[in-house]
Scaffold this motif. Structure first.
Motif, short mmCIF file in Angstrom:
data_model
loop_
_atom_site.label_atom_id
_atom_site.label_comp_id
_atom_site.label_asym_id
_atom_site.label_seq_id
_atom_site.Cartn_x
_atom_site.Cartn_y
_atom_site.Cartn_z
N LEU A 109 0.86 -1.23 -0.06
CA LEU A 109 -0.27 -0.19 -0.05
C LEU A 109 0.77 1.31 0.09
CD1 LEU A 109 -2.87 -0.92 2.50
CD2 LEU A 109 -2.92 -1.17 0.10
N ALA A 110 2.07 1.01 -0.13
CA ALA A 110 3.00 2.26 -0.15
C ALA A 110 2.92 3.24 1.11
CB ALA A 110 2.84 2.97 -1.43
N LEU A 111 2.69 2.44 2.28
CA LEU A 111 2.62 3.46 3.39
C LEU A 111 3.69 3.82 4.13
CD1 LEU A 111 -0.28 1.27 5.14
CD2 LEU A 111 -0.36 3.20 3.48
N PRO A 112 3.73 4.80 4.93
CA PRO A 112 5.33 5.42 5.63
C PRO A 112 5.37 4.53 6.69
CG PRO A 112 3.43 7.16 5.54
CD PRO A 112 2.76 5.84 5.03
N TRP A 123 3.40 3.76 10.19
CA TRP A 123 1.96 3.47 10.26
C TRP A 123 1.90 1.97 10.54
CZ3 TRP A 123 -1.79 6.14 5.99
CH2 TRP A 123 -1.47 7.32 5.95
N ASP A 124 1.38 1.57 11.67
CA ASP A 124 1.22 0.27 11.86
C ASP A 124 -0.21 -0.29 11.50
OD1 ASP A 124 3.49 -0.24 12.83
OD2 ASP A 124 3.10 -0.12 14.95
N PRO A 125 -0.60 -1.07 10.50
CA PRO A 125 -1.82 -1.50 10.35
C PRO A 125 -2.51 -2.49 11.34
CG PRO A 125 -0.29 -1.96 8.37
CD PRO A 125 0.54 -1.45 9.56
N MET A 126 -3.55 -2.03 11.71
CA MET A 126 -4.09 -2.63 12.80
C MET A 126 -5.38 -3.45 12.40
SD MET A 126 -2.36 -1.56 15.26
CE MET A 126 -3.15 -1.82 16.81
N GLY A 127 -5.12 -4.46 11.60
CA GLY A 127 -5.99 -5.21 11.24
C GLY A 127 -6.71 -4.74 9.70
#
Length: 440
Positions: free
Chosen positions: A404-407, A410-414
């Motif tokens: 997703l080209a995230l910084p 950023w921690d994806p929480m589900g």
């Protein structure tokens, strides 16, 4: 030159105190023939207060506790403020106190609304035809307040021989503009006109409206007043604010099957707007929501997550058969037409020299993220969208960030699967709070 439209309305004096078993039509007919009154004629409309209908039909209840009587007449709580309750009663009417009335009746008793006000109106109409030989319309009325307006007014709860509504849809106004939504509640206007001469405390329970013969119909030609009750599917204001929140919370269920209907991106953004009102530490805003609105973005993410999951399972020594079964059980996200990935961002977190306080600091942010996701899920439910929050992204955060080209921070929480539920969930059993409460 044609005469200007007009009508007359007058109250009928001389109706005695009504008791259970009284024949209302005979009482009204006798009053209408009183000295100095014009009598009744074909095309008149009788506006009758429901209180005397209830009394004649024996709808008088000995009730020291009016609240218990309201409970018995209520099918749905709409709104509550202090001791005041606005409810839907068994007739489908939304009223304060379910229409249970403690006025104009003996102390220690209450009046309930008629069992079937339309049937009551038909009986009065037929009785007047038999007694006086006239064809009149009959409207049975009660009093209610209105949303967004102060004060009360009379409205129709029963009708017979009267056109209850004038449907102007499909016509045009005086300027030729099309009328697309105008349906005039004729019987409610008649009810209010009658109340202007009956009043609330004058002992005049019946009024006559003359000069509007076009609203009087033949037997069987008109619906009863029940027609005016708005069905739930069309009711945009079905609940009060706090009750709507409670309903949305109760509707917040994990949905595992979705329809193919597209999801309104605006509804999801409204849910995000609610999510970011959650409490957070240090006046921070530790939430970001990545919205996967294209099938291509969803497929690319879920394929990468599946590959990472398979690699983990192989490293755990599982057989290919067991891996395949696990992966199939994890296909919930693929069934949804829309995905959202809530992320935790700990910008603004305090740095501590020891691990204990650093761990506690992160936990504060994680709790804030959970509160935001709960707001998000509840608001989706209020938009009639189903959802399922699953933890898959937490096991492959690097993969998710990469796809997703995230910084880095950023921690994806589900991930939250979103869509229209394919079926209504089973009723949730009531869960008492006591087992979850400790009082000190």
């Amino acid at each position: 030159m044609s005469a200007a439209p007009e009508y007359r309305v007058w109250a009928l004096p001389g109706i005695p105190e009504v008791r259970p078993g009284d024949d209302l039509a005979k009482l009204i007919a006798g009053a209408a023939l009183g000295e100095g009154l014009p009598g009744l004629a074909d095309g008149d409309v009788l506006v009758v207060t429901s209180k005397i209908v209830s009394k004649a039909e024996g709808r008088i209840l000995a009730a020291e506790d009016r609240e218990a009587a309201i409970d018995a007449e209520t099918v749905r709580l709409v709104a509550r403020r202090g001791t005041l309750r606005v409810v839907e009663n068994r007739l489908g009417l939304v009223m304060a106190a379910a229409g249970v009335d403690a006025s104009n009746t003996r102390a220690g008793t209450v009046l309930l609304l008629p069992e079937d006000p339309d049937a009551s109106a038909r009986r009065i109409r037929e009785g007047l035809r038999e007694a006086l030989g006239v064809d009149v319309g009959v409207v049975v009325t009660d009093t209610a307040g209105r949303p967004w307006r102060k004060g009360v007014t009379d409205f129709a709860i029963g009708a017979a021989g009267v056109r209850v509504a004038d449907d102007l849809r499909g016509g045009v106004d005086a300027y030729g503009n099309p009328l697309v939504a105008t349906v005039v509640a004729t019987v409610d206007e008649l009810a209010a006109a009658g109340d202007l001469v009956k009043g609330k405390a004058g002992g005049l329970p019946v009024a006559v409206v003359r000069g509007l013969p076009h609203v009087v119909t033949e037997d069987g030609e008109a619906e009863g007043a029940r027609w005016l009750v708005r069905p739930a599917v069309d009711d945009m204001f079905r609940l009060g604010t706090s009750e709507a929140v409670k309903e949305a919370v109760s509707l917040r269920r994990t949905v595992r099957e979705f329809t193919d209907d597209p999801v309104d991106p605006g509804a999801v953004r409204r849910a995000v707007a609610a999510a970011v009102t959650a409490p957070a530490p240090h006046h921070t805003t530790p939430w970001r929501f990545v919205l996967l609105e294209s099938e291509e973005s969803r497929t690319r993410l879920l394929d990468a997550m599946r590959d990472a999951w398979v690699a983990d399972l192989r490293a755990d020594g599982l057989s290919e058969d067991r891996i395949a079964r696990r992966v199939r059980r994890g296909d919930l996200l693929r069934k949804a037409p829309y995905l959202a990935v809530p992320c935790l961002v700990t910008d603004g977190a305090h740095d501590y020299p020891d691990a204990r306080r650093s761990a506690a600091e992160r936990e504060m942010f994680v709790v804030a993220a959970g509160a935001a996701v709960q707001n998000f899920l509840v608001t989706l439910a209020s938009e009639r969208l189903g959802s399922a929050w699953v933890s898959s992204t937490m096991f492959c955060r690097e993969v998710v960030r990469d796809v997703l080209a995230l910084p880095e921070g950023w921690d994806p929480m589900g991930a939250v699967a979103i869509g229209r539920p394919a079926a209504l969930p089973a009723a949730r059993p009531a869960r008492a709070p006591d087992p979850f409460v400790t009082v000190r």
